[in-house]
Design an enzyme around this catalytic site. Structure first.
Site, PDB file in Angstrom:
ATOM      1  N   ASN A 198      -2.071   0.321   6.647  1.00 21.29           N
ATOM      2  CA  ASN A 198      -1.548  -0.921   7.215  1.00 21.29           C
ATOM      3  C   ASN A 198      -0.680  -1.735   6.250  1.00 21.29           C
ATOM      4  OD1 ASN A 198      -3.613  -1.786   5.625  1.00 21.29           O
ATOM      5  ND2 ASN A 198      -4.731  -2.881   7.216  1.00 21.29           N
ATOM      6  N   LYS A 214       0.821  -1.215   0.000  1.00 22.48           N
ATOM      7  CA  LYS A 214       0.000   0.000   0.000  1.00 22.48           C
ATOM      8  C   LYS A 214       0.860   1.273   0.000  1.00 22.48           C
ATOM      9  CE  LYS A 214      -3.970  -2.240   2.226  1.00 22.48           C
ATOM     10  NZ  LYS A 214      -4.992  -2.122   3.314  1.00 22.48           N
ATOM     11  N   ARG A 271      -2.399 -14.537   4.548  1.00 15.48           N
ATOM     12  CA  ARG A 271      -3.042 -13.776   5.638  1.00 15.48           C
ATOM     13  C   ARG A 271      -2.249 -13.974   6.939  1.00 15.48           C
ATOM     14  NH1 ARG A 271      -7.305 -10.084   4.377  1.00 15.48           N
ATOM     15  NH2 ARG A 271      -7.498 -10.109   6.641  1.00 15.48           N
ATOM     16  N   GLU A 281      -9.715 -10.219  -7.635  1.00 15.46           N
ATOM     17  CA  GLU A 281      -8.776  -9.113  -7.434  1.00 15.46           C
ATOM     18  C   GLU A 281      -7.588  -9.199  -8.393  1.00 15.46           C
ATOM     19  OE1 GLU A 281      -9.971  -8.698  -2.704  1.00 15.46           O
ATOM     20  OE2 GLU A 281      -7.938  -9.333  -3.224  1.00 15.46           O
ATOM     21  N   TYR A 328     -12.503  -1.594  -3.475  1.00 21.00           N
ATOM     22  CA  TYR A 328     -12.992  -1.746  -2.107  1.00 21.00           C
ATOM     23  C   TYR A 328     -14.506  -1.553  -2.006  1.00 21.00           C
ATOM     24  CZ  TYR A 328      -8.278  -2.072  -0.138  1.00 21.00           C
ATOM     25  OH  TYR A 328      -7.012  -2.478   0.198  1.00 21.00           O
ATOM     26  N   ARG A 381       2.505  -6.669   8.798  1.00 22.78           N
ATOM     27  CA  ARG A 381       1.827  -5.502   9.376  1.00 22.78           C
ATOM     28  C   ARG A 381       2.442  -5.112  10.718  1.00 22.78           C
ATOM     29  NH1 ARG A 381      -4.252  -7.073   7.286  1.00 22.78           N
ATOM     30  NH2 ARG A 381      -4.312  -5.679   5.486  1.00 22.78           N
ATOM     31  N   PHE A 388     -15.204   4.029   7.243  1.00 29.01           N
ATOM     32  CA  PHE A 388     -13.829   4.339   6.829  1.00 29.01           C
ATOM     33  C   PHE A 388     -13.648   4.340   5.314  1.00 29.01           C
ATOM     34  CE2 PHE A 388     -14.031  -0.239   7.839  1.00 29.01           C
ATOM     35  CZ  PHE A 388     -13.591  -0.796   6.640  1.00 29.01           C
ATOM     36  N   THR A 438      -5.484  -6.956  10.644  1.00 23.64           N
ATOM     37  CA  THR A 438      -5.758  -5.665   9.994  1.00 23.64           C
ATOM     38  C   THR A 438      -5.179  -4.503  10.803  1.00 23.64           C
ATOM     39  OG1 THR A 438      -7.836  -6.630   9.207  1.00 23.64           O
ATOM     40  CG2 THR A 438      -7.607  -4.238   9.038  1.00 23.64           C
ATOM     41  N   HIS A 495      -2.096  -5.445   1.484  1.00 25.09           N
ATOM     42  CA  HIS A 495      -3.389  -6.116   1.288  1.00 25.09           C
ATOM     43  C   HIS A 495      -3.145  -7.597   1.016  1.00 25.09           C
ATOM     44  CE1 HIS A 495      -7.398  -7.007  -0.307  1.00 25.09           C
ATOM     45  NE2 HIS A 495      -6.784  -7.677  -1.268  1.00 25.09           N
TER      46      HIS A 495
END
Ligand code: UDP
Ligand code: MG
Length: 140
Positions: free
Chosen positions: A114, A11, A87, A128, A51, A104, A59, A93, A117
């Site tokens: 964060n 990100k 993950r 995606e 998203y 993260r 948010f 998150t 993704h």
């Protein structure tokens, strides 16, 4: 059977902070093979589309603004049990809840900015990946 591909984005916060190389090293060390990759920037419209599932969340506006604020690295990764293992590698998150050693925990600033993704299901990994890459950009 579980799929062997997931989709990721490094990100804008992590790109700006100079963490692309360190994050890719963690991804490689964890055994993921990069089958597609690009350095790109999402328009606000594209970020909103990506998203869209969160469009009713409070948010959402900030998330779209953040994700279109600077360049990202998008990639499709391959490994057995890719979605779940990735993950685990990226962590929770909210970096405050992320296990030590996760991407993260190491690189995220807060629950919004964060660092990375990771797809949450095989189905979304496919959706995606297809959102960002055409067939000729994927090298199995
Ligand atoms: N997010 C946020 N505030 C929240 C929850 C999520 O800004 O309270 C952002 C954050 O960047 C997160 C993204 O929205 O990564 C998508 O949220 P999701 O719940 O899908 O988390 P993820 O799957 O990325 O862990
Ligand atoms: Mg998610």
């Amino acid at each position: 059977m579980k799929g062997n591909r997931t989709f990721t984005m490094i990100k804008p916060d992590a790109v700006k902070a100079g963490h692309i190389g360190a994050i890719l090293a963690k991804i490689n060390e964890a055994g993921f093979k990069i089958v597609a990759m690009k350095y790109t920037k999402l328009s606000a419209e594209k970020a909103g589309e990506f998203y869209a599932v969160h469009s009713a969340r409070p948010f959402y506006g900030e998330l779209v603004e953040f994700m279109s604020s600077g360049p990202i690295v998008a990639a499709i990764l391959e490994k057995d049990n890719a979605v779940e293992d990735f993950r685990d590698l990226i962590g929770a998150t909210n970096p405050a809840d992320a296990k030590p050693g996760t991407i993260r925990a190491m690189f995220a600033k807060n629950i919004g900015e964060n660092a990375i993704h990771g797809s949450d299901s095989d189905e979304n990994a496919t959706i995606e990946g297809t959102f960002h890459f055409s067939g000729t950009e994927i090298f199995a």
